[in-house]
Write a protein that holds these residues in place. Structure first.
Motif, PDB file in Angstrom:
ATOM      1  N   ARG A 162       0.726  -1.237   0.231  1.00 47.92           N
ATOM      2  CA  ARG A 162      -0.063  -0.024  -0.013  1.00 47.92           C
ATOM      3  C   ARG A 162       0.903   1.256   0.007  1.00 47.92           C
ATOM      4  NH1 ARG A 162      -3.263  -3.735   2.440  1.00 47.92           N
ATOM      5  NH2 ARG A 162      -5.155  -4.292   0.934  1.00 47.92           N
ATOM      6  N   HIS A 262      -6.512  -9.948  -4.183  1.00 48.32           N
ATOM      7  CA  HIS A 262      -5.292  -8.983  -4.131  1.00 48.32           C
ATOM      8  C   HIS A 262      -4.361  -9.095  -5.214  1.00 48.32           C
ATOM      9  CE1 HIS A 262      -6.909  -7.015  -0.418  1.00 48.32           C
ATOM     10  NE2 HIS A 262      -6.926  -8.222   0.339  1.00 48.32           N
ATOM     11  N   ASP A 325      -6.667 -14.073   1.560  1.00 50.90           N
ATOM     12  CA  ASP A 325      -7.790 -13.493   2.183  1.00 50.90           C
ATOM     13  C   ASP A 325      -8.702 -12.582   1.000  1.00 50.90           C
ATOM     14  OD1 ASP A 325      -5.338 -11.890   1.648  1.00 50.90           O
ATOM     15  OD2 ASP A 325      -6.372 -10.473   2.780  1.00 50.90           O
ATOM     16  N   GLU A 326      -9.852 -12.133   1.381  1.00 53.02           N
ATOM     17  CA  GLU A 326     -10.520 -11.403   0.752  1.00 53.02           C
ATOM     18  C   GLU A 326     -10.493 -11.589  -0.948  1.00 53.02           C
ATOM     19  OE1 GLU A 326     -10.283  -7.684   3.820  1.00 53.02           O
ATOM     20  OE2 GLU A 326      -8.755  -7.641   2.421  1.00 53.02           O
ATOM     21  N   TRP A 375      -4.131 -16.646   5.505  1.00 48.66           N
ATOM     22  CA  TRP A 375      -5.339 -15.904   6.337  1.00 48.66           C
ATOM     23  C   TRP A 375      -6.253 -16.943   6.443  1.00 48.66           C
ATOM     24  CZ3 TRP A 375      -2.963 -12.012   8.577  1.00 48.66           C
ATOM     25  CH2 TRP A 375      -1.924 -11.100   7.783  1.00 48.66           C
ATOM     26  N   TRP A 392      -7.294 -13.665  11.515  1.00 46.69           N
ATOM     27  CA  TRP A 392      -7.469 -12.246  11.635  1.00 46.69           C
ATOM     28  C   TRP A 392      -8.600 -11.601  11.930  1.00 46.69           C
ATOM     29  CZ3 TRP A 392      -9.696  -8.821   8.133  1.00 46.69           C
ATOM     30  CH2 TRP A 392     -10.102  -9.241   6.707  1.00 46.69           C
ATOM     31  N   TYR A 417      -4.206  -5.129  15.460  1.00 51.19           N
ATOM     32  CA  TYR A 417      -4.088  -4.376  14.179  1.00 51.19           C
ATOM     33  C   TYR A 417      -3.606  -2.972  14.584  1.00 51.19           C
ATOM     34  CZ  TYR A 417      -5.561  -7.603  10.359  1.00 51.19           C
ATOM     35  OH  TYR A 417      -5.501  -8.590   9.649  1.00 51.19           O
ATOM     36  N   ASP A 419      -2.932  -0.836  12.624  1.00 48.67           N
ATOM     37  CA  ASP A 419      -3.154   0.308  11.665  1.00 48.67           C
ATOM     38  C   ASP A 419      -4.649   1.078  12.231  1.00 48.67           C
ATOM     39  OD1 ASP A 419      -4.868  -2.108  11.177  1.00 48.67           O
ATOM     40  OD2 ASP A 419      -5.281  -1.546   9.113  1.00 48.67           O
ATOM     41  N   TYR A 420      -5.253   0.360  13.196  1.00 48.23           N
ATOM     42  CA  TYR A 420      -6.125   1.204  14.045  1.00 48.23           C
ATOM     43  C   TYR A 420      -5.708   1.871  14.892  1.00 48.23           C
ATOM     44  CZ  TYR A 420      -9.338  -3.111  13.034  1.00 48.23           C
ATOM     45  OH  TYR A 420      -9.743  -4.227  12.275  1.00 48.23           O
ATOM     46  N   MET A 431      -7.310   3.811  10.118  1.00 49.68           N
ATOM     47  CA  MET A 431      -8.703   2.894  10.052  1.00 49.68           C
ATOM     48  C   MET A 431      -9.451   3.299  11.260  1.00 49.68           C
ATOM     49  SD  MET A 431      -8.670   0.503   7.532  1.00 49.68           S
ATOM     50  CE  MET A 431      -7.699   0.267   6.182  1.00 49.68           C
ATOM     51  N   TRP A 466      -1.050  -2.818   8.292  1.00 46.74           N
ATOM     52  CA  TRP A 466      -1.389  -2.329   6.939  1.00 46.74           C
ATOM     53  C   TRP A 466      -1.059  -0.817   6.785  1.00 46.74           C
ATOM     54  CZ3 TRP A 466      -2.061  -6.645   4.414  1.00 46.74           C
ATOM     55  CH2 TRP A 466      -2.431  -7.810   5.024  1.00 46.74           C
ATOM     56  N   GLU A 468      -2.228   1.468   4.525  1.00 46.58           N
ATOM     57  CA  GLU A 468      -3.330   2.240   3.565  1.00 46.58           C
ATOM     58  C   GLU A 468      -3.045   3.767   4.070  1.00 46.58           C
ATOM     59  OE1 GLU A 468      -4.187  -0.679   4.935  1.00 46.58           O
ATOM     60  OE2 GLU A 468      -5.617  -1.582   3.590  1.00 46.58           O
TER      61      GLU A 468
HETATM   62  C1  TNX Z   1      -7.971  -6.680   5.993  1.00 51.07           C
HETATM   63  S1  TNX Z   1      -6.148  -8.454   7.144  1.00 51.07           S
HETATM   64  C2  TNX Z   1      -6.797  -6.783   5.132  1.00 51.07           C
HETATM   65  C3  TNX Z   1      -5.886  -6.161   4.358  1.00 51.07           C
HETATM   66  C4  TNX Z   1      -6.312  -4.750   4.639  1.00 51.07           C
HETATM   67  C5  TNX Z   1      -6.513  -4.572   6.346  1.00 51.07           C
HETATM   68  C6  TNX Z   1      -6.995  -3.464   6.687  1.00 51.07           C
HETATM   69  C7  TNX Z   1      -6.222  -8.978   5.758  1.00 51.07           C
HETATM   70  C8  TNX Z   1      -5.827 -10.474   5.740  1.00 51.07           C
HETATM   71  N1  TNX Z   1      -6.421  -8.304   4.876  1.00 51.07           N
HETATM   72  O1  TNX Z   1      -5.765  -6.079   3.015  1.00 51.07           O
HETATM   73  O2  TNX Z   1      -5.066  -3.764   4.452  1.00 51.07           O
HETATM   74  O3  TNX Z   1      -8.003  -5.309   6.352  1.00 51.07           O
HETATM   75  O4  TNX Z   1      -7.112  -3.161   8.144  1.00 51.07           O
END
Ligand code: TNX
Length: 533
Positions: A162, A262, A325-326, A375, A392, A417, A419-420, A431, A466, A468
């Motif tokens: 990021r 991603h 993840d995601e 993840w 996570w 986290y 980033d919080y 975040m 993270w 961002e």
């Molecule tokens: C989730 S934690 C994500 C990241 C983001 C993050 C922001 C994870 C496995 N994936 O891609 O940067 O949230 O908090």
């Protein structure tokens, strides 16, 4: 007269009391300071190491002394008097990382069963030095310390996709880990916003995939765009340099190569790896994107196998993190090749297709003698046979993995986290969540509702950074300090030894160390109630 003696007596008591306060973070297993007195460290004190392999620890100490105190010590293998003595005992280790440290009239003695144990002893020794001392002489109070880590996995992650971090900062970050007795650095190298590792067989990954045209400003979805190109990547030579730097500090680097989601940066470089063929772009904003690697196309697997071949050659770690993840299933649902793959392998839904993807890559990585970490989404649709899960989305993934007799590393969002925001009082863009220092400190990696016999599957914990909303090293430091110091105690110190009030007392001197290191940190007012910070 009586008053005079009372005064002297009180002063002596105070001095003894001061000496009894050791501000070591993470808190060691046992600290005894029965005899008063101190050892004088000067620039004439030799560091004597019995085994050649301990030179790395001696050099680390010297590096620290010269950087922060302006002097270094002579290193020698021969006996010398009044020195700092490092020696390995020939016992086999019950808990790699344990060590004993003694400061007495004759010198400083650090003994351990393993090299890393000596290194951790050095980190404790460093914390016996006065962070505000000027000059080349320091009084080190007599003390006896016995110590060992609680968890075998003590980690921090850094997202360099990021926002890119230069090698010089990555090395600093590794030093911060070392100073906190942590032993894993999880390097998040690829994501939608940038591909950061040179892969010789696929040069466009970094030629095109490491650069985005701009970055959103403000909180997602943003209020504008910088329109300033942002990029950067590590050459393979630089990666080797970082890995060596970490290895010399007994830190294992785990590379993360994201699949199958991603993927935008990689798809921008090689559009045939996506389901639709594009057009794709290196993302300028945050979140989760529908463009993922095509799971029906054989070329995707060839690509990842080639990438893994190069990655494995660069990282000696036993683990490769494959992300997982995601990964939205939107494009797979519409993609004829993905649908065909599901038919051919009798996969009942796209979650099973994701599981097919991960399991196939796991097999390849296992054949190379490595294990995968993913993840917690990798649990969906069936866990790959030897995978370790990084939990996570809360602790459920870790609990489920442990129940299935898989190893797990705990990184639950609401505790781990970084980033919080560190405080309910917002002073910069982060975040939305808040993870206070106390919250981090309160984390217990072994979930209470995990059956007792499954506890051994929890390898430890890690904080995720993270980036961002962190676009420079100083912001990263602000987000990790002092939470990283709290984390170090969560993963290192015995459960019985953890105490928030006591930690806060020791934190005052930790702040002085941050000042010595000249790092940015979140100045939490220690003396006000936690809920108002
Ligand atoms: C989730 S934690 C994500 C990241 C983001 C993050 C922001 C994870 C496995 N994936 O891609 O940067 O949230 O908090």
């Amino acid at each position: 007269m009586n008053k005079f003696f009372l005064c002297i007596f009180t002063l002596l008591l105070l001095k003894a009391e001061l000496h009894a306060q050791f501000n070591i973070i993470p808190k060691p297993l046992e600290v005894n300071s029965t005899s008063s007195g101190s050892f004088n460290l000067t620039d004439k004190t030799p560091i004597v190491f019995k085994q050649q392999s301990l030179q790395k620890s001696a050099s680390f100490l010297n590096g620290y002394l010269s950087r922060f105190y302006g002097f270094s010590l002579k290193q020698s293998k021969a006996a010398a008097i009044k020195g700092i003595y490092l020696s390995l005992s020939n016992k086999t280790s019950s808990n790699p990382g344990n060590y004993a440290l003694q400061v007495k009239n004759e010198g400083v003695f650090i003994t351990a069963e393993t090299e890393e144990g000596i290194f951790y002893g050095i980190q404790t020794f460093i914390q016996l030095l006065d962070p505000t001392a000027k000059g080349k002489t320091m009084e080190i109070p007599f003390v006896q310390i016995r110590d060992e880590p609680r968890f075998q996995y003590r980690g921090m992650h850094l997202d360099v996709a990021r926002h890119f971090s230069p090698v010089s900062f990555v090395k600093k970050y590794i030093d911060y880990l070392a100073l906190h007795k942590m032993n894993y650095f999880h390097w998040h190298l690829t994501d939608d916003q940038g591909w950061r590792i040179e892969i010789k067989k696929y040069p466009k990954l970094t030629e095109l995939g490491s650069m985005r045209k701009g970055t959103i400003t403000g909180f997602l979805p943003g209020n504008g765009n910088t329109n300033i190109p942002h990029g950067g990547f590590y050459t393979q030579e630089e990666i080797k340099e970082v890995v060596k730097y970490a290895t010399d500090r007994y830190i294992t680097v785990i590379p993360e190569i994201e699949m199958p989601g991603h993927a935008s940066a990689a798809l921008t470089a090689y559009s045939y790896l996506g389901c639709t063929g594009g057009p794709y772009k290196v993302q300028e904003t945050w979140g989760v994107f529908d463009d993922v690697f095509c799971a029906g196309n054989e070329q995707t697997f060839t690509f990842f196998q080639d990438v893994i071949d190069e990655v494995v050659a660069l990282f000696p770690a036993r683990y490769i993190h494959i992300g997982g993840d995601e990964c939205p299933k939107t494009s797979w649902k519409k993609c004829p090749k993905c649908q065909q793959r599901m038919k051919d392998h009798q996969l009942k839904d796209e979650h099973e297709l994701q599981s097919y993807f991960v399991q196939r890559m796991e097999k390849y990585i296992n054949k190379k003698g490595k294990s995968i970490i993913g993840w917690d989404e990798i649990l969906e649709g069936g866990l790959a046979p030897n995978a370790t899960v990084m939990s996570w989305r809360g602790e459920a993934g870790g609990i489920e993995a442990a129940k299935q007799h898989h190893y797990a590393i705990m990184t639950p969002g609401n505790y781990m986290y970084f980033d919080y925001a560190p405080s309910i009082k917002r002073d910069s863009l982060t975040m939305p969540g808040t993870t206070t220092l106390q919250k981090v400190y309160s984390y217990e990696p072994i979930p209470a509702d995990l059956p007792l016999e499954s506890g051994k599957y929890i390898l430890g914990a890690q904080a995720n950074v993270w980036t961002e909303y962190m676009n420079n090293p100083s912001k990263i430091e602000y987000m990790i300090f002092p939470r990283m110091s709290a984390l170090s105690e969560v993963v290192w110190s015995s459960k019985e030894n953890r105490n928030w009030d006591d930690f806060q007392k020791r934190l005052k001197q930790q702040f002085e160390r941050y000042q010595l290191w000249q790092v940015n940190y979140h100045h939490i007012p220690i003396d006000v109630p936690a809920e108002t910070r």
